[in-house]
Design an enzyme around this catalytic site. Structure first.
Site, short mmCIF file in Angstrom:
data_model
loop_
_atom_site.label_atom_id
_atom_site.label_comp_id
_atom_site.label_asym_id
_atom_site.label_seq_id
_atom_site.Cartn_x
_atom_site.Cartn_y
_atom_site.Cartn_z
N LYS A 93 34.38 37.77 30.82
CA LYS A 93 33.89 36.68 29.99
C LYS A 93 32.47 36.93 29.46
O LYS A 93 31.76 37.83 29.92
CB LYS A 93 33.96 35.36 30.76
CG LYS A 93 35.38 34.86 30.95
CD LYS A 93 35.45 33.49 31.58
CE LYS A 93 36.89 32.99 31.63
NZ LYS A 93 37.00 31.65 32.26
N ARG B 81 40.88 35.10 39.54
CA ARG B 81 41.74 35.40 38.38
C ARG B 81 41.11 36.54 37.58
O ARG B 81 39.98 36.41 37.11
CB ARG B 81 41.89 34.13 37.53
CG ARG B 81 42.83 34.25 36.35
CD ARG B 81 42.93 32.90 35.64
NE ARG B 81 43.85 32.93 34.53
CZ ARG B 81 43.53 33.23 33.28
NH1 ARG B 81 42.26 33.53 32.99
NH2 ARG B 81 44.44 33.24 32.32
#
Length: 299
Positions: free
Chosen positions: A239, A273
């Site tokens: 991210k 995740r």
């Protein structure tokens, strides 16, 4: 199995469809994006055969859960029509349900939830925190696990301007507390619920995201004294919060993502995740061996 989490008070087992998940060590959730426009690997696995090869590789790499998504949730992502999302995810669930790992569906649409559960999915991962009309009814009577995520705004607008909080850790916890209370009030057992602070979903790239990571245990809803906490899912893989530090495009953030996964494990994340299963599994084995040596008092 040795206790590999950093928190002394482990979450209770999570009822997750055909499985009951325990958290003596952090579990690795592998991301399977059957989408053309996800921020990191959009288009790579839109074809069914490509997605299956990716899933089979994750299984060989030691994945604990596979999270299947048919709609991108990157900032600015447009909605996907229902029929198209179903066509992307349901065949994968049907083919993978014999793989002996829980199958998670990343969706906020009640119709997708119903079809996925009927096809054999075990967990519903909802970025909207089960706020959309009809979603609680879609999952209430099943035995699936639920992941309740915090998001400020919506994918198309969540990073427009500067997200504003007085105390991001407290506000995320209060949101998750309210959502869990509504689910439990509707008859969903606490043992089916996990929570996700929503890294990158309506947070400033550095300040808010790293405050949440630094105080990860405090983002979980408060429970009564002596009651085990809700399992926390942490999703930071590739991210922008990592890109802002390492100045690399998303596909080149693997090392940063693995470092973030280890940080999340250290802070007590129950599920992590990730896009990159193999290096994450390897890193967590090393971290776990260090933790076990520490606990055993080896010198």
């Amino acid at each position: 199995m040795p206790n590999l989490t950093s928190q002394g008070n482990l979450p209770e087992p999570l009822i997750c469809g055909r499985f009951t998940l325990t958290f003596e060590r952090p579990l690795v959730m592998g991301i399977l994006n059957a989408t053309p426009d996800s921020f990191s690997d959009g288009g790579s696995y839109i074809a069914f055969d490509d997605a299956m090869r990716r899933a089979e590789q994750m299984l060989r790499d030691g994945v604990d859960i596979i999270d299947i998504g048919g709609e991108s949730t990157r900032p600015g992502a447009p909605p996907v029509p229902l029929d198209e999302e179903l066509a992307r995810v349901i065949p994968l669930v049907e083919r993978l349900k014999g793989a002996n790992v829980p199958l998670s569906i990343d969706t906020y649409k009640p119709e997708v939830m119903r079809h996925a559960l009927a096809a054999g999915a075990d967990l519903i991962n909802d970025i909207w925190g089960f706020r959309m009309p009809g979603v609680i009814d879609a999952v209430r009577e099943s035995h699936c696990g639920l992941c309740v995520m915090h998001m400020l705004g919506e994918p198309q607008t969540m990073q427009v301007g500067e997200p504003d909080y007085v105390d991001v850790v407290r506000e995320v916890r209060e949101f998750l507390q309210a959502r869990c209370a509504e689910l439990e009030g509707a008859g969903v057992a606490k043992a089916r619920i996990s929570v996700d602070p929503g890294f990158g979903f309506g947070k400033s790239v550095v300040e808010h995201n790293y405050a949440l990571l630094a105080h990860l245990p405090e983002t979980a809803p408060e429970a009564a004294a002596g009651v085990a906490p809700y399992p926390i899912l942490a999703g930071m893989s590739r991210k922008s919060m990592l890109g802002a530090l390492v100045n690399r495009p998303a596909p080149e953030r693997i090392v940063a993502s693995v470092a973030a996964a280890v940080c999340a494990a250290q802070k007590g994340a129950a599920i992590i995740r990730v896009h990159d299963v193999a290096p994450t599994v390897d890193a967590l084995k090393v971290w776990g061996a260090m933790r076990e040596a520490e606990r055993a008092g080896l010198r």
